[in-house]
Scaffold this motif. Structure first.
Motif, short mmCIF file in Angstrom:
data_model
loop_
_atom_site.label_atom_id
_atom_site.label_comp_id
_atom_site.label_asym_id
_atom_site.label_seq_id
_atom_site.Cartn_x
_atom_site.Cartn_y
_atom_site.Cartn_z
N ASN A 1 0.83 -1.22 0.00
CA ASN A 1 0.00 0.00 0.00
C ASN A 1 0.86 1.26 0.00
N ALA A 2 1.92 1.23 0.82
CA ALA A 2 2.79 2.40 0.92
C ALA A 2 3.45 2.72 -0.42
N PHE A 3 4.01 1.72 -1.05
CA PHE A 3 4.75 1.95 -2.29
C PHE A 3 3.82 2.29 -3.45
N GLN A 4 2.59 1.79 -3.41
CA GLN A 4 1.62 2.14 -4.46
C GLN A 4 1.13 3.58 -4.30
N ASN A 5 1.34 4.15 -3.11
CA ASN A 5 0.92 5.53 -2.86
C ASN A 5 2.12 6.49 -2.82
N GLY A 6 3.15 6.14 -3.56
CA GLY A 6 4.26 7.07 -3.76
C GLY A 6 5.40 6.99 -2.78
N VAL B 1 4.85 1.29 11.81
CA VAL B 1 5.17 1.12 10.39
C VAL B 1 4.88 2.45 9.70
N SER B 2 5.93 3.17 9.33
CA SER B 2 5.76 4.51 8.75
C SER B 2 6.38 4.57 7.36
N ASP B 3 5.78 5.40 6.51
CA ASP B 3 6.31 5.56 5.15
C ASP B 3 6.32 7.05 4.81
N ASN B 4 6.95 7.37 3.68
CA ASN B 4 7.04 8.77 3.23
C ASN B 4 6.20 9.00 1.98
N GLY B 5 5.08 8.28 1.90
CA GLY B 5 4.20 8.40 0.74
C GLY B 5 3.28 9.60 0.83
N SER B 6 2.21 9.57 0.04
CA SER B 6 1.30 10.70 -0.05
C SER B 6 0.37 10.82 1.15
N GLY C 1 2.93 15.37 9.17
CA GLY C 1 3.30 15.74 7.80
C GLY C 1 2.83 14.70 6.82
N ASP C 2 3.60 14.54 5.74
CA ASP C 2 3.26 13.54 4.73
C ASP C 2 3.55 12.14 5.27
N GLY C 3 3.01 11.19 4.56
CA GLY C 3 3.25 9.79 4.94
C GLY C 3 2.15 9.24 5.83
N THR C 4 2.27 7.95 6.11
CA THR C 4 1.28 7.23 6.90
C THR C 4 2.01 6.43 7.97
#
Length: 338
Positions: A246-251, A270-275, A324-327
């Motif tokens: 999900n993270a990589f599909q959202n940038g 679990v954190s990502d830097n996506g949209s 900020g950005d990310g989830t």
């Protein structure tokens, strides 16, 4: 499949057993007194004092039997009545009794309420899920049927162009792929419902496996990464794999796993830097079939599968607020054995 039926035959009620046992115990000294009086010709059968004492004992025995009956059979009969109401669909019957009588009956009642709540929630979930499934399957099926009918009814006098025929065929293939993906997700969800054999894994190993699977992205682990988490390898790969996908599909280009512990609990952020996730969608992301990527093939079942898989192992997943950005998701699980 109908429920197994208890063989129908006469069985004594609990109240009858309580009264019978206590009266039988009381009858033993009475019979002994009468027998000794009867064998002693010089003594009268009973005296007034003895008769009064026996009457008092009888009344006390009946009072004790009443108390036992009231504190045991009463709550049990109330539970039986509640069970019948719930079986007929009465959710309002899932509430505490007015009186429990004993600790054991109170414990039994709480177990009954917990089980009844889970069964009713499960029934409502299955009903809602069936509606969602039928809706999700109906759209591509309708599209396939429409395209097939247009191709079948193609007019020889004004035939479709090659481009039009190709467009309809492409739509059919796209919709069949979506159906295949939906069915695959449904199989994964059914698989997630079945408890797997116990197992454990640490985040360091998990991050390495995820990095091999998503080699084009950066996956890091921090914190107490050597702590064992009570999740089988297969379950952990499904859960964290869905989050990573999900993270990589959202940038996103980077996925970070941070591990903290508190007693027997393990927390994995679990954190990502996506949209990121829009505020309007945050309350809906765990709803089955909700997806912001529907046009790109998203099924909206990844998080539901992850949550179901975690729940079958006593774990949970929640969405964290981000500045900020990310989830950021937080997974709470049990600590594995050393």
């Amino acid at each position: 499949m109908p429920a197994p039926q208890v063989k129908s035959k006469w069985r004594p009620p609990l109240a009858l057993i309580v009264y019978s046992v206590l009266l039988s115990i009381m009858a033993l000294p009475i019979i002994s007194i009468i027998w000794f009086r009867a064998t002693d010709s010089a003594a009268s059968l009973t005296t007034t004092t003895e008769a009064g004492a026996l009457l008092v004992v009888l009344l006390v025995t009946i009072a004790v039997a009443y108390v036992l009956s009231r504190n045991i059979t009463g709550p049990i009969n109330a539970l039986i009545s509640r069970s019948d109401d719930i079986a007929r669909g009465g959710r309002s019957a899932i509430q505490p009794l007015e009186s429990y009588g004993t600790r054991e009956v109170a414990t039994l009642s709480q177990s009954f309420l917990d089980l009844a709540s889970k069964l009713v929630d499960r029934s409502e979930y299955v009903r809602s899920f069936a509606v969602h499934v039928s809706h999700e399957l109906k759209s591509p099926l309708t599209s396939i049927r429409g395209a097939a009918e247009l191709m079948r009814d193609d007019d020889d006098e004004q035939p479709m162009t090659r481009a039009e025929r190709q467009r309809f065929l492409d739509n059919i293939i796209t919709d069949t792929k979506r159906l295949d993906l939906l069915l695959a997700r449904l199989r994964e969800l059914a698989y997630a419902e079945v408890p797997m054999p116990a197992g454990q894994i640490n985040v360091m190993e998990l991050a390495r496996m995820l990095q091999d699977r998503f080699s084009g992205y950066v996956i890091t682990a921090s914190g107490e990464v050597a702590v064992q988490i009570a999740l089988p390898l297969e379950a952990a790969l499904v859960v964290f794999g869905n989050l990573a996908e999900n993270a990589f599909q959202n940038g996103a280009t980077h996925l970070a796993l941070d591990v903290q512990t508190d007693g027997r609990s393990v927390y994995v952020l679990v954190s990502d830097n996506g949209s990121g996730i829009l505020q309007a969608n945050r309350e809906r992301i765990f709803q089955p079939f909700f997806s912001t990527r529907r046009q790109n093939g998203g099924t909206g079942m990844g998080l539901e599968i992850a949550r179901t898989m975690l729940a079958s192992h006593g774990a949970d997943i929640t969405l964290h607020e981000t500045s900020g950005d990310g989830t950021v998701f937080r997974i709470t699980a049990l600590r594995g054995e050393l």
